[in-house]
Structure formats: C-alpha cells, structure tokens
Scaffold this motif. Structure first.
Motif, PDB file in Angstrom:
ATOM      1  N   VAL A  38       4.393   6.223  -5.460  1.00  0.00           N
ATOM      2  CA  VAL A  38       4.160   4.783  -5.464  1.00  0.00           C
ATOM      3  C   VAL A  38       3.871   4.281  -6.877  1.00  0.00           C
ATOM      4  O   VAL A  38       4.394   3.249  -7.299  1.00  0.00           O
ATOM      5  CB  VAL A  38       3.006   4.417  -4.513  1.00  0.00           C
ATOM      6  CG1 VAL A  38       2.586   2.967  -4.695  1.00  0.00           C
ATOM      7  CG2 VAL A  38       3.416   4.674  -3.073  1.00  0.00           C
ATOM      8  N   THR A 125       2.239 -11.183 -10.215  1.00  0.00           N
ATOM      9  CA  THR A 125       2.087 -11.205  -8.760  1.00  0.00           C
ATOM     10  C   THR A 125       3.447 -11.157  -8.077  1.00  0.00           C
ATOM     11  O   THR A 125       3.631 -10.464  -7.068  1.00  0.00           O
ATOM     12  CB  THR A 125       1.329 -12.476  -8.327  1.00  0.00           C
ATOM     13  OG1 THR A 125       0.029 -12.451  -8.909  1.00  0.00           O
ATOM     14  CG2 THR A 125       1.206 -12.548  -6.811  1.00  0.00           C
ATOM     15  N   TRP A 128       4.852  -7.733  -8.342  1.00  0.00           N
ATOM     16  CA  TRP A 128       4.125  -6.862  -7.418  1.00  0.00           C
ATOM     17  C   TRP A 128       4.635  -7.022  -5.993  1.00  0.00           C
ATOM     18  O   TRP A 128       4.788  -6.055  -5.261  1.00  0.00           O
ATOM     19  CB  TRP A 128       2.626  -7.163  -7.456  1.00  0.00           C
ATOM     20  CG  TRP A 128       1.908  -6.494  -6.324  1.00  0.00           C
ATOM     21  CD1 TRP A 128       1.622  -5.177  -6.205  1.00  0.00           C
ATOM     22  CD2 TRP A 128       1.434  -7.118  -5.129  1.00  0.00           C
ATOM     23  NE1 TRP A 128       0.990  -4.935  -5.007  1.00  0.00           N
ATOM     24  CE2 TRP A 128       0.860  -6.113  -4.335  1.00  0.00           C
ATOM     25  CE3 TRP A 128       1.440  -8.445  -4.654  1.00  0.00           C
ATOM     26  CZ2 TRP A 128       0.298  -6.377  -3.092  1.00  0.00           C
ATOM     27  CZ3 TRP A 128       0.870  -8.709  -3.422  1.00  0.00           C
ATOM     28  CH2 TRP A 128       0.320  -7.683  -2.649  1.00  0.00           C
ATOM     29  N   ARG A 129       4.933  -8.263  -5.589  1.00  0.00           N
ATOM     30  CA  ARG A 129       5.402  -8.496  -4.228  1.00  0.00           C
ATOM     31  C   ARG A 129       6.690  -7.740  -3.951  1.00  0.00           C
ATOM     32  O   ARG A 129       6.877  -7.183  -2.871  1.00  0.00           O
ATOM     33  CB  ARG A 129       5.633  -9.993  -3.997  1.00  0.00           C
ATOM     34  CG  ARG A 129       4.355 -10.724  -3.701  1.00  0.00           C
ATOM     35  CD  ARG A 129       4.482 -11.786  -2.613  1.00  0.00           C
ATOM     36  NE  ARG A 129       3.315 -12.667  -2.680  1.00  0.00           N
ATOM     37  CZ  ARG A 129       3.167 -13.591  -3.620  1.00  0.00           C
ATOM     38  NH1 ARG A 129       4.111 -13.794  -4.524  1.00  0.00           N
ATOM     39  NH2 ARG A 129       2.077 -14.337  -3.642  1.00  0.00           N
ATOM     40  N   GLU A 132       5.775  -4.127  -3.524  1.00  0.00           N
ATOM     41  CA  GLU A 132       5.124  -3.902  -2.229  1.00  0.00           C
ATOM     42  C   GLU A 132       6.157  -3.969  -1.100  1.00  0.00           C
ATOM     43  O   GLU A 132       6.112  -3.187  -0.147  1.00  0.00           O
ATOM     44  CB  GLU A 132       4.023  -4.961  -2.018  1.00  0.00           C
ATOM     45  CG  GLU A 132       3.011  -4.615  -0.954  1.00  0.00           C
ATOM     46  CD  GLU A 132       1.959  -3.596  -1.416  1.00  0.00           C
ATOM     47  OE1 GLU A 132       1.905  -3.281  -2.614  1.00  0.00           O
ATOM     48  OE2 GLU A 132       1.222  -3.103  -0.543  1.00  0.00           O
ATOM     49  N   LEU A 135       7.936  -0.817  -0.671  1.00  0.00           N
ATOM     50  CA  LEU A 135       7.123   0.183   0.037  1.00  0.00           C
ATOM     51  C   LEU A 135       7.165  -0.065   1.543  1.00  0.00           C
ATOM     52  O   LEU A 135       7.291   0.864   2.339  1.00  0.00           O
ATOM     53  CB  LEU A 135       5.682   0.142  -0.458  1.00  0.00           C
ATOM     54  CG  LEU A 135       5.476   0.476  -1.937  1.00  0.00           C
ATOM     55  CD1 LEU A 135       3.996   0.445  -2.278  1.00  0.00           C
ATOM     56  CD2 LEU A 135       6.081   1.823  -2.283  1.00  0.00           C
ATOM     57  N   ARG A 138      10.252   1.313   3.021  1.00  0.00           N
ATOM     58  CA  ARG A 138      10.182   2.765   3.175  1.00  0.00           C
ATOM     59  C   ARG A 138       9.303   3.164   4.349  1.00  0.00           C
ATOM     60  O   ARG A 138       9.603   4.113   5.074  1.00  0.00           O
ATOM     61  CB  ARG A 138       9.618   3.394   1.911  1.00  0.00           C
ATOM     62  CG  ARG A 138      10.676   3.704   0.883  1.00  0.00           C
ATOM     63  CD  ARG A 138      10.139   4.672  -0.146  1.00  0.00           C
ATOM     64  NE  ARG A 138      11.217   5.120  -0.993  1.00  0.00           N
ATOM     65  CZ  ARG A 138      11.690   6.362  -0.998  1.00  0.00           C
ATOM     66  NH1 ARG A 138      11.156   7.283  -0.229  1.00  0.00           N
ATOM     67  NH2 ARG A 138      12.693   6.678  -1.773  1.00  0.00           N
ATOM     68  N   LEU A 139       8.216   2.456   4.494  1.00  0.00           N
ATOM     69  CA  LEU A 139       7.265   2.804   5.551  1.00  0.00           C
ATOM     70  C   LEU A 139       7.813   2.463   6.924  1.00  0.00           C
ATOM     71  O   LEU A 139       7.430   3.083   7.920  1.00  0.00           O
ATOM     72  CB  LEU A 139       5.935   2.079   5.319  1.00  0.00           C
ATOM     73  CG  LEU A 139       5.090   2.612   4.172  1.00  0.00           C
ATOM     74  CD1 LEU A 139       3.943   1.668   3.843  1.00  0.00           C
ATOM     75  CD2 LEU A 139       4.556   3.993   4.525  1.00  0.00           C
ATOM     76  N   ARG A 145       2.710  -0.457   7.184  1.00  0.00           N
ATOM     77  CA  ARG A 145       1.867  -0.646   5.995  1.00  0.00           C
ATOM     78  C   ARG A 145       0.431  -0.926   6.400  1.00  0.00           C
ATOM     79  O   ARG A 145      -0.514  -0.343   5.857  1.00  0.00           O
ATOM     80  CB  ARG A 145       2.394  -1.793   5.145  1.00  0.00           C
ATOM     81  CG  ARG A 145       1.450  -2.244   4.047  1.00  0.00           C
ATOM     82  CD  ARG A 145       2.099  -3.268   3.134  1.00  0.00           C
ATOM     83  NE  ARG A 145       1.197  -3.856   2.161  1.00  0.00           N
ATOM     84  CZ  ARG A 145       0.530  -4.983   2.355  1.00  0.00           C
ATOM     85  NH1 ARG A 145       0.638  -5.634   3.510  1.00  0.00           N
ATOM     86  NH2 ARG A 145      -0.258  -5.460   1.407  1.00  0.00           N
TER      87      ARG A 145
END
Lengths: 161, 161
Positions: A38, A125, A128-129, A132, A135, A138-139, A145
């Motif tokens: 990550v 920000t 970052w979004r 995220e 991720l 992927r999850l 999450r």
DNA sequence: CATAATTGTTTCATCATATAACAATATATC
DNA sequence: GATATATTGTTATATGATGAAACAATTATG
C-alpha cells in the motif's frame, strides 16, 4: 532452471515438518507485506508532489485541526518529537506550513497551513482519493475496506482502559 | 493543560475543512499503525531469544523447505539478496542454520537448519503461537483473524496475471 | 522561591533497505 | 566449442526511518 538442491529432514507421514507456520498464516508478516504494498502505491502516487507518507499525515492533521503544537501532532502520529522537527522544517521551507509562536506558552509553536499549503492539501486530498479508490478495487468494494479498517482498529484500540 | 492555541480557517457550516481525510479512514495509515503494533508485540515476544522478524521468517522457511538457495528465500520474503547475506551470516554464526555448497551449481548455497537450529525453531514456533493467540484475542476470535488474513491477501495477490 | 516538568531542538547511534560493482560460475548464442 | 550474457553470492556504500540523550528556554508545582 531454479529449484531446491536437495531435500531432507521431513516429518514422518507427509512433508510438513512439525507445526512450523507458513508465512501466509502469520498475521504480522502479512500485515507487513500489505503495508509495504500500500505504501508503494502511495509513494508512487505522490512522487510528483514530492510528498512522503509522514508529510502527508502532518499536513492532513494541520489542515483538519490548525493551531496544535508540535508535540501534540507528533504524539498523535506516533512520531518522536525530536524527529518531528526536521519534518516540520521541510514543510516550512516549502512554504506549505508554518510555526507561529503561541501567545499562551512561549515555548510551544502553533502549527498552521499557509495559503499555498491549503491549496496543496486540496490537490493532495484528490490524489489520495484515487489511491484509496485503487485499494478499494483490490479489496473488492467499499464494504471490504470498511471491514479491513474495523479489523485493524481492533488491533489498535486498547481493549481495557 | 494542553489544547490547541487558536483555531482558524474552517469551512462554511460545520468545523471540518473540505474533504480532508481523517487519519482513521486512511487504509495505508491504519495498516502501518497496526503493523507497528503487531511487530511491537512480536519483538517483545522474541526479545529473550534475540530473534528479529526477518530472522524468524528465514528460519521458518528453511525449516519448512530446506535446501533452497539464498536468492530463492530472499525473493520469497521480499529481501534484497545483498541484504540477505548478513542475515544469514548471523544465523550461521549462532549455529542455527548453515550454507552447504550445492553440488549442481557451484555458485549457490543450499540452506539448512542445524540440529540446534531445529530445536530452536521448535521453541520459536511455540512462542509465535502465543503471540498469534494474543492477536486473535484482540481481533475477537479466529474468524476475525481469518477475515483479516483474507483481506490482506486481496491486497497482495496480483489480480491480473 | 526552589524544584520539577514540558517544549523544541541538536546530536548521535542504530537499523532497514536500496544500488552498484565484482569474481566465480553457469547458460546461451553463434 | 568459443564467446557473450546472465546468475549467485558478496562487499561496500548511501539513504531514510527511528530512538535516546542532552540542552536551553519556559512553565508548572511543591
């Protein structure tokens, strides 16, 4: 053309020696690998902005709650106040954040974003979004999450007390 | 007697500026904190045995699959082969593991536990179980641990390919 | 007031990790 | 089979993260 060289001292029946854990079932190990993965994505995401995870976290905290002093922020992030100094120096040198002498306590500094720092945090920000979101994909969705954050929180939040 | 010094530039209605993430909702951050916590417990658990996480993982892999060469093991663990040398040196110096010259490839070394290393791994495994049990308790049961391992695996296992 | 604690800071040690180069050996290419 | 290329273990080295100790200025506490 790889492959082990020999093969030796196994257990009686099968091939697995005693109850030695496989790496995949070691929580700490898998946590570490996942964290590295990550962070890898995070670091690549912010390479152009020249922003490291620790700097991201400091800016985010100052943005959300301006006026805190160094020790407060460092403690929240689990950073030793001695190591926080250089970090903050960097942000100040880049004109993103600043130390103001606190009126009530002449020892401490009140930390704030500069106007440029506020604009920077907006971009940050947004980047970052995307990270995220990657991720979440992927999850397997936002619920996954949320479940992960919950489980990690159980490890972190002190049960007693 | 702590508390922020002033308070400034907020958003319109409430007190939260824009969409700046709270640290608790950042997967990478929470992963990192959780990993540090778990490693903390791990390190304390193995302080008496003077065993660090990386050494644990190397011993576990050698124990489960003896005879592999350095590069193979290093790669499995995400360790650069250059950094693996000193690690293995330490294990060898302590008489826990050894390098045997592979017959088929005179460049490579076949890695094995010594008899003492095998006994050491038994103790190590037992200590690890206690550590893991402690985590399970915090997580709220074996199912929670399984769920966590699953979610972490989703981050790690490459989707395509 | 005297003593102890806090804040920011500097300096320093330690550890994890990455890169580059190298010799020995193995593999591939012509 | 000779030559070029790749791999293996290794050394040396740089960098970044982290922790501990000490210090001056200031504040809090007995």
């Amino acid at each position: 053309m790889a492959g082990s060289t020999d093969g030796e001292k196994r257990n009686h029946t099968s091939g697995v020696p005693a109850g030695i854990p496989e790496m995949g079932e070691i929580v700490g190990y898998k946590l570490r690998r996942a964290q590295l993965f990550v962070f890898q994505d995070f670091i690549e995401s912010f390479a152009k902005m020249k922003l490291r995870p620790a700097e991201f976290s400091v800016l985010a905290i100052i943005a959300r709650t301006p006026g805190q002093k160094q020790t407060e922020i460092a403690e929240q992030l689990g950073i030793k106040r001695a190591n926080f100094v250089a970090l903050m120096d960097g942000l100040e040198r880049r004109g993103l954040a600043e130390r103001r002498k606190a009126a009530t306590d002449k020892r401490s500094h009140s930390l704030h974003l500069t106007p440029e720092g506020a604009r920077f945090v907006d971009k940050m920000t947004s980047v970052w979004r995307n990270h995220e979101e990657r991720l979440i994909e992927r999850l397997g969705g936002p619920e996954a999450r949320a479940a992960l954050l919950d489980l990690l929180g159980r490890l972190l939040d002190d049960p007693e007390r």
